[in-house]
Write an enzyme that holds these catalytic residues in place. Structure first.
Site, short mmCIF file in Angstrom:
data_model
loop_
_atom_site.label_atom_id
_atom_site.label_comp_id
_atom_site.label_asym_id
_atom_site.label_seq_id
_atom_site.Cartn_x
_atom_site.Cartn_y
_atom_site.Cartn_z
N ARG A 120 -20.71 67.36 2.95
CA ARG A 120 -20.38 67.48 1.51
C ARG A 120 -18.98 66.98 1.15
NH1 ARG A 120 -22.93 72.58 2.32
NH2 ARG A 120 -25.12 72.40 1.77
N LYS A 142 -14.92 53.71 -5.95
CA LYS A 142 -16.36 53.46 -6.07
C LYS A 142 -16.92 53.22 -4.68
CE LYS A 142 -17.13 51.54 -10.65
NZ LYS A 142 -17.52 50.34 -11.42
N GLU A 184 -12.02 38.11 -7.90
CA GLU A 184 -11.64 39.41 -8.49
C GLU A 184 -10.19 39.37 -8.98
OE1 GLU A 184 -13.99 41.56 -8.97
OE2 GLU A 184 -15.38 41.64 -7.27
N LYS A 226 -5.66 47.36 -11.53
CA LYS A 226 -6.80 48.24 -11.25
C LYS A 226 -6.39 49.70 -11.33
CE LYS A 226 -10.94 49.14 -8.88
NZ LYS A 226 -12.03 48.67 -8.05
N GLU A 236 -15.59 55.78 -15.19
CA GLU A 236 -16.19 54.70 -16.00
C GLU A 236 -16.98 55.22 -17.21
OE1 GLU A 236 -17.43 51.19 -13.76
OE2 GLU A 236 -19.00 50.90 -15.24
N ARG A 240 -12.98 51.42 -17.88
CA ARG A 240 -13.19 50.93 -16.51
C ARG A 240 -14.32 49.90 -16.45
NH1 ARG A 240 -13.14 53.98 -10.62
NH2 ARG A 240 -13.64 52.09 -9.45
N ASN A 244 -15.94 45.15 -14.72
CA ASN A 244 -17.21 44.52 -14.34
C ASN A 244 -17.42 43.17 -15.02
OD1 ASN A 244 -18.19 46.57 -12.62
ND2 ASN A 244 -18.53 47.84 -14.42
N HIS A 247 -19.90 40.72 -13.63
CA HIS A 247 -20.70 41.40 -12.62
C HIS A 247 -22.17 41.57 -13.03
CE1 HIS A 247 -16.81 42.11 -10.89
NE2 HIS A 247 -17.26 42.87 -9.92
N HIS A 251 -24.23 40.32 -10.19
CA HIS A 251 -25.13 41.17 -9.40
C HIS A 251 -26.56 40.64 -9.46
CE1 HIS A 251 -22.38 45.00 -9.48
NE2 HIS A 251 -21.98 44.11 -8.62
N HIS A 264 -20.39 38.24 -2.86
CA HIS A 264 -20.16 39.01 -4.10
C HIS A 264 -19.17 38.26 -5.03
CE1 HIS A 264 -19.58 42.45 -6.73
NE2 HIS A 264 -18.27 42.31 -6.58
P1 NAD Z 1 -17.42 41.84 3.39
O1 NAD Z 1 -17.06 43.23 3.57
O2 NAD Z 1 -18.82 41.43 3.71
O3 NAD Z 1 -16.42 40.94 4.23
C1 NAD Z 1 -16.57 39.56 4.21
C2 NAD Z 1 -16.69 38.98 5.63
O4 NAD Z 1 -15.39 38.90 6.20
C3 NAD Z 1 -17.50 39.83 6.59
O5 NAD Z 1 -18.21 38.98 7.46
C4 NAD Z 1 -16.42 40.60 7.35
O6 NAD Z 1 -16.85 41.04 8.61
C5 NAD Z 1 -15.36 39.55 7.45
N1 NAD Z 1 -14.00 40.03 7.62
C6 NAD Z 1 -13.45 41.12 7.08
N2 NAD Z 1 -12.13 41.13 7.33
C7 NAD Z 1 -11.86 40.03 8.04
C8 NAD Z 1 -10.68 39.47 8.58
N3 NAD Z 1 -9.50 40.03 8.36
N4 NAD Z 1 -10.77 38.32 9.29
C9 NAD Z 1 -11.96 37.70 9.45
N5 NAD Z 1 -13.11 38.17 8.95
C10 NAD Z 1 -13.05 39.32 8.24
O7 NAD Z 1 -17.18 41.35 1.88
P2 NAD Z 1 -16.02 41.64 0.83
O8 NAD Z 1 -15.94 40.42 0.01
O9 NAD Z 1 -14.83 42.18 1.47
O10 NAD Z 1 -16.64 42.82 -0.05
C11 NAD Z 1 -17.80 42.63 -0.81
C12 NAD Z 1 -18.42 43.97 -1.04
O11 NAD Z 1 -17.52 44.78 -1.79
C13 NAD Z 1 -19.70 43.90 -1.83
O12 NAD Z 1 -20.66 44.73 -1.23
C14 NAD Z 1 -19.32 44.44 -3.19
O13 NAD Z 1 -20.39 45.06 -3.85
C15 NAD Z 1 -18.23 45.41 -2.84
N6 NAD Z 1 -17.29 45.67 -3.93
C16 NAD Z 1 -17.00 46.96 -4.19
C17 NAD Z 1 -16.07 47.26 -5.17
C18 NAD Z 1 -15.69 48.69 -5.42
O14 NAD Z 1 -14.98 48.95 -6.40
N7 NAD Z 1 -16.07 49.62 -4.57
C19 NAD Z 1 -15.44 46.24 -5.86
C20 NAD Z 1 -15.76 44.92 -5.56
C21 NAD Z 1 -16.68 44.65 -4.58
N1 GLY Z 2 -15.03 46.88 -9.14
C1 GLY Z 2 -15.23 47.57 -10.38
C2 GLY Z 2 -14.63 48.94 -10.41
O1 GLY Z 2 -14.04 49.37 -9.44
O2 GLY Z 2 -14.77 49.60 -11.38
#
Ligand code: NAD
Ligand code: GLY
Length: 368
Positions: A120, A142, A184, A226, A236, A240, A244, A247, A251, A264
């Site tokens: 939890r 998030k 972003e 942010k 949100e 907030r 997006n 997005h 998405h 992404h």
């Molecule tokens: P990811 O986590 O898939 O990383 C991209 C690639 O880079 C992967 O293959 C990873 O293993 C590799 N990698 C990571 N760090 C590395 C490094 N230092 N050196 C070499 N390779 C490395 O993708 P991302 O772009 O980091 O994140 C995308 C995800 O984030 C999506 O799922 C998206 O929905 C999510 N997201 C969430 C939020 C939020 O607010 N929570 C905001 C934006 C995106």
């Molecule tokens: N990436 C959008 C948010 O964090 O609200």
């Protein structure tokens, strides 16, 4: 080292940005309720950064469990989430054991969600190693996994205790992933920071060359933007949603092509251009504004043309968006360059934006 504070009352936390901050284990140990952590990472990041982090923590007397997940957006699923729970339960992780997410947004989102629901709720720390994760996903709480029918549809708002963004980890990031993070970054300029958008126009070549000072500034300014927005509207209910921008279209592209086909950030980039095209259709921005947006996104090595999924498929996928309210899709649109709002679009405007901004060729060329 630069510090950005996210002010959320008792849930406030620091975002530390700089080269070498990964070595600052004292910032982690100071927050641990017990000297036990579980580091969650993936098969790509583990060989790069797990050993120094683990050794640093163990050297400080912390017991470390490691959980290494398969790498990829296609693994952001219930099944992979369960691997985290398997690891935690096997290691008898307790309520005071802190989870540490070491990786990009996929690892961060899944670890955060695991932390939100394991027993939890247990403490967690974000150590983002991609540009996208440093400027966006590690900040703001998030957390989520994907569902085959919709991106990030299962999740929770759950804040980390600390974010450590080590700029040195970006040295090993592939070019395509680096560009995805810039999507972003550009987003913050478009949402409500025209001065930052103009700084990006002037400095995009330095950023693409990964100039340390330019990167540090871009990460800090993105996190400041942010943190300000999340500080105003954590869950949100209003402002907030502006984060997006691009997005809703993005998405749909990610889900429509299959998770992992387009990154992404690539979906967000092409989605921001579609949102800008819709804003042009509405007479809110000029063709010159649109051209500036496209030029900056292209200079960041990102797609400006979306894959042609067709109006029906786009509409169907966008109807799954989390901003849908009483069946109506909400879009983030531009009132002008550097100013956004939450609005709606008629099918005619959506169709016109898709007509101008999609190409069948974009599907194949994206992942090249
Ligand atoms: P990811 O986590 O898939 O990383 C991209 C690639 O880079 C992967 O293959 C990873 O293993 C590799 N990698 C990571 N760090 C590395 C490094 N230092 N050196 C070499 N390779 C490395 O993708 P991302 O772009 O980091 O994140 C995308 C995800 O984030 C999506 O799922 C998206 O929905 C999510 N997201 C969430 C939020 C939020 O607010 N929570 C905001 C934006 C995106
Ligand atoms: N990436 C959008 C948010 O964090 O609200």
């Amino acid at each position: 080292m630069r510090t950005v504070k996210l002010d959320l009352g008792t849930d406030s936390y620091d975002i530390l940005i700089g080269r070498g901050v990964l070595a600052q284990v004292d910032r982690i140990t100071a927050l641990l309720p017990q000297p036990r952590v579980a580091i969650v990472t993936n098969t790509t990041v583990a060989p790069l950064y797990l050993t120094p982090l683990q050794a640093g923590l163990e050297g400080a007397g912390v017991q470390v469990v490691t959980i290494v997940l398969p790498d990829g957006e296609q693994y952001k699923t219930w099944e992979t989430l369960n691997l985290i729970f398997d690891g935690l339960l096997r290691a008898r992780a307790e309520r005071k054991t802190t989870l540490i997410a070491l990786g990009g947004g996929v690892v961060g989102d899944m670890t955060g969600f695991a932390a939100a629901v394991y027993q939890r709720g247990v403490p967690f720390i974000q150590i983002p190693t991609t540009l996208l994760a440093q400027v966006d996903s590690s900040v703001g709480g998030k957390t989520a996994i994907n569902h085959p029918l919709g991106k990030n549809m299962i999740g929770s708002f759950y804040q980390p205790k600390l974010v450590l963004a080590d700029l040195a980890s970006l040295d090993t990031l592939p070019a395509r992933e680096f560009s995805a993070g810039l999507a972003e970054v550009i987003k913050y300029g478009l949402i409500d920071d025209l001065a930052f958008f103009e700084w990006l126009e002037a400095n995009i070549e330095r950023l693409m060359a990964r100039d340390t000072d330019a990167l540090a500034y871009a990460v800090e300014r993105s996190c400041q933007n942010k943190a300000r927005i999340v500080g105003e509207d954590e869950k949100e209910h209003g402002v907030r949603a502006l984060l997006n921008l691009g997005h809703t279209f993005g998405h749909a592209i990610e889900t429509g092509l299959g998770y992992g086909a387009w990154l992404h950030g690539e979906g967000v980039a092409a989605g921001m251009v579609l949102a800008a095209r819709a804003s042009l259709e509405l007479g809110q921005i000029t063709q010159t504004d649109l051209d500036r947006i496209i030029k900056l996104i292209a200079a960041a090595g990102l797609p400006t043309i979306a894959p042609d999924l067709g109006f029906e498929r786009f509409s169907d996928l966008m109807a799954q968006d989390k901003k849908v309210d009483a069946g109506k899709i909400k879009f983030i649109l531009l009132r002008k360059l550097g100013e956004s709002y939450i609005g709606s679009l008629t099918p005619t405007v959506i169709a016109a934006a898709l007509q101008a901004g999609c190409s069948a060729d974009a599907v194949a060329s994206s992942a090249a």
